[in-house]
Design an enzyme around this catalytic site. Structure first.
Site, PDB file in Angstrom:
ATOM      1  N   HIS A  84      -6.669   1.844   1.693  1.00 39.44           N
ATOM      2  CA  HIS A  84      -6.264   2.585   2.895  1.00 39.44           C
ATOM      3  C   HIS A  84      -7.239   3.746   3.152  1.00 39.44           C
ATOM      4  CE1 HIS A  84      -2.860   3.548   5.709  1.00 39.44           C
ATOM      5  NE2 HIS A  84      -3.542   4.678   5.762  1.00 39.44           N
ATOM      6  N   CYS A 126       0.440   3.613   3.388  1.00 43.57           N
ATOM      7  CA  CYS A 126       0.931   3.219   4.709  1.00 43.57           C
ATOM      8  C   CYS A 126       2.282   3.899   4.962  1.00 43.57           C
ATOM      9  CB  CYS A 126       1.101   1.708   4.793  1.00 43.57           C
ATOM     10  SG  CYS A 126      -0.458   0.786   4.851  1.00 43.57           S
ATOM     11  N   HIS A 180      -8.543   7.055   3.260  1.00 41.46           N
ATOM     12  CA  HIS A 180      -8.016   8.303   2.719  1.00 41.46           C
ATOM     13  C   HIS A 180      -9.104   9.048   1.963  1.00 41.46           C
ATOM     14  CE1 HIS A 180      -7.972   6.006  -1.015  1.00 41.46           C
ATOM     15  NE2 HIS A 180      -7.724   7.126  -1.683  1.00 41.46           N
ATOM     16  N   HIS A 231      -3.924   0.744   8.136  1.00 42.35           N
ATOM     17  CA  HIS A 231      -4.512   0.310   6.873  1.00 42.35           C
ATOM     18  C   HIS A 231      -5.855  -0.390   7.072  1.00 42.35           C
ATOM     19  CE1 HIS A 231      -4.186  -1.031   2.613  1.00 42.35           C
ATOM     20  NE2 HIS A 231      -4.808  -2.116   3.045  1.00 42.35           N
ATOM     21  N   CYS A 254       0.832  -1.203   0.000  1.00 45.66           N
ATOM     22  CA  CYS A 254       0.000   0.000   0.000  1.00 45.66           C
ATOM     23  C   CYS A 254       0.868   1.255   0.000  1.00 45.66           C
ATOM     24  CB  CYS A 254      -0.923   0.006   1.214  1.00 45.66           C
ATOM     25  SG  CYS A 254      -1.872   1.535   1.387  1.00 45.66           S
TER      26      CYS A 254
END
Length: 346
Positions: free
Chosen positions: A167, A73, A169, A116, A70
């Site tokens: 993730h 992260c 966001h 995450h 990811c």
């Protein structure tokens, strides 16, 4: 709040927002990145008058990477990500594959947590308040950029929405034009002002609070309601009681109350469909244009909606919606509001 600004290896800006004033985040990005190449252009639809962004370079953007790769992260020994620091509270950085860049605006990514596996709904109020502070700071700074007409903060959550990174966001877009949705709102509000002398946003909020059947929750400074003509199966609009243009002019009392109410709303959305997968949603801040006559009458508000209509069915924008923008909602707004009240605090 402490803000730390630094640069990634290819020159993009990255900003860390920390609750702890002593946090040290200026970690260098050691990746061998070349400067990002973008090819965005804004074209105007001659029939509708809408602005359309052409951004063909985004075909190469990161698409559903595994969790251990990811890019949102924190970096670890042996694996460098978009965030060089080994930890963070909230971080904002320029998108590596932006729809808007240079003369056509700016696109930023905002990461709400380094974890995450969690979601915005699982944050505590302190972290949600820090996200609000970051949204506000970015709105202020991006609004001051030459050529920017409107700043849009939003979160897409869930693969059903089209999210390509799991993730937790969101994104922040600085547009060089006023978006089509806002343009339509401004025209309606201006016509109402000319006809009645009143503010349409204020009257809609007052009518919903007085009528009551579509209210989901109400605080001292905010009210959340399902709109009378909701387009989506479960759609909530969250308005501050004191009308204001954008996040930068939100008063301290409303700012303090927001985290608890917003987290409550997100958790209700996750309870809508029982034990099924987390509810996909779009959460969108509607802010006034940076300047111009329409700014004075606009009302900051947040719209939260899901494309899921039942536990195992999605609401697709099919022929009438996609072709004609004539929405057909399968859930009565009053029933949606009742369901969202019902799932409180379970």
């Amino acid at each position: 709040m402490k803000r730390t600004s630094t640069r990634l290896a290819d020159g993009r800006e990255i900003l860390y927002y920390d609750a702890d004033d002593g946090a040290a985040r200026a970690v260098p990005d050691t990746r061998p990145l070349e400067a990002s190449a973008t090819a965005s252009e804004v074209r105007r639809d001659p029939l509708l008058g809408d602005a359309v962004v052409i951004a063909s370079h985004r075909q190469a953007r990161t698409y559903h990477p595994p969790a251990d790769a990811c890019p949102l992260c924190p970096s670890t020994e042996g694996r460098a990500s978009e965030i060089p620091a080994p930890d963070y509270d909230v971080v904002v950085f320029e998108n590596r594959f932006p729809s808007l860049a240079g003369d056509t605006g700016r696109c930023e990514v905002i990461c709400f947590t380094p974890d995450h596996r969690t979601s915005f709904a699982e944050l505590d109020e302190e972290r949600a308040a820090l996200v609000l502070a970051a949204w506000t700071d970015r709105t202020a700074e991006l609004s001051a950029h030459p050529g920017i007409r409107q700043v849009y903060c939003f979160e897409n959550r869930g693969a059903e929405i089209g999210v390509t990174l799991a993730h937790p966001h969101g994104q922040i877009y600085a547009f060089p034009f006023i978006t089509p949705r806002t343009t339509r709102m401004l025209a309606t509000v201006a016509a109402h002002r000319a006809r009645t002398g009143g503010n349409l946003f204020e009257e809609v909020l007052a009518a919903e609070r007085a009528e009551g059947t579509r209210i989901v929750l109400e605080g001292e400074h905010w009210t959340a309601f399902v709109p009378y003509a909701a387009r989506w199966p479960y759609e909530v609009h969250l308005h501050p009681h004191r009308r204001t243009a954008d996040l930068t002019t939100l008063d301290d009392a409303a700012r303090a109350e927001f985290p608890g109410l917003y987290l409550d709303l997100l958790r209700r959305f996750d309870r809508l469909f029982g034990s099924s997968a987390p509810t996909p949603y779009i959460s969108a801040w509607h802010q006034a244009p940076v300047s111009g006559e329409g700014r004075a009458d606009f009302a900051l508000h947040l719209e939260l909606f899901t494309v899921r209509r039942t536990a195992d069915k999605l609401k697709y924008l099919a022929g009438t919606e996609s072709g004609m923008e004539a929405y057909m909602n399968d859930v009565r707004p009053e029933d949606a509001a009742a369901r969202l009240r019902e799932v409180a605090g379970r």
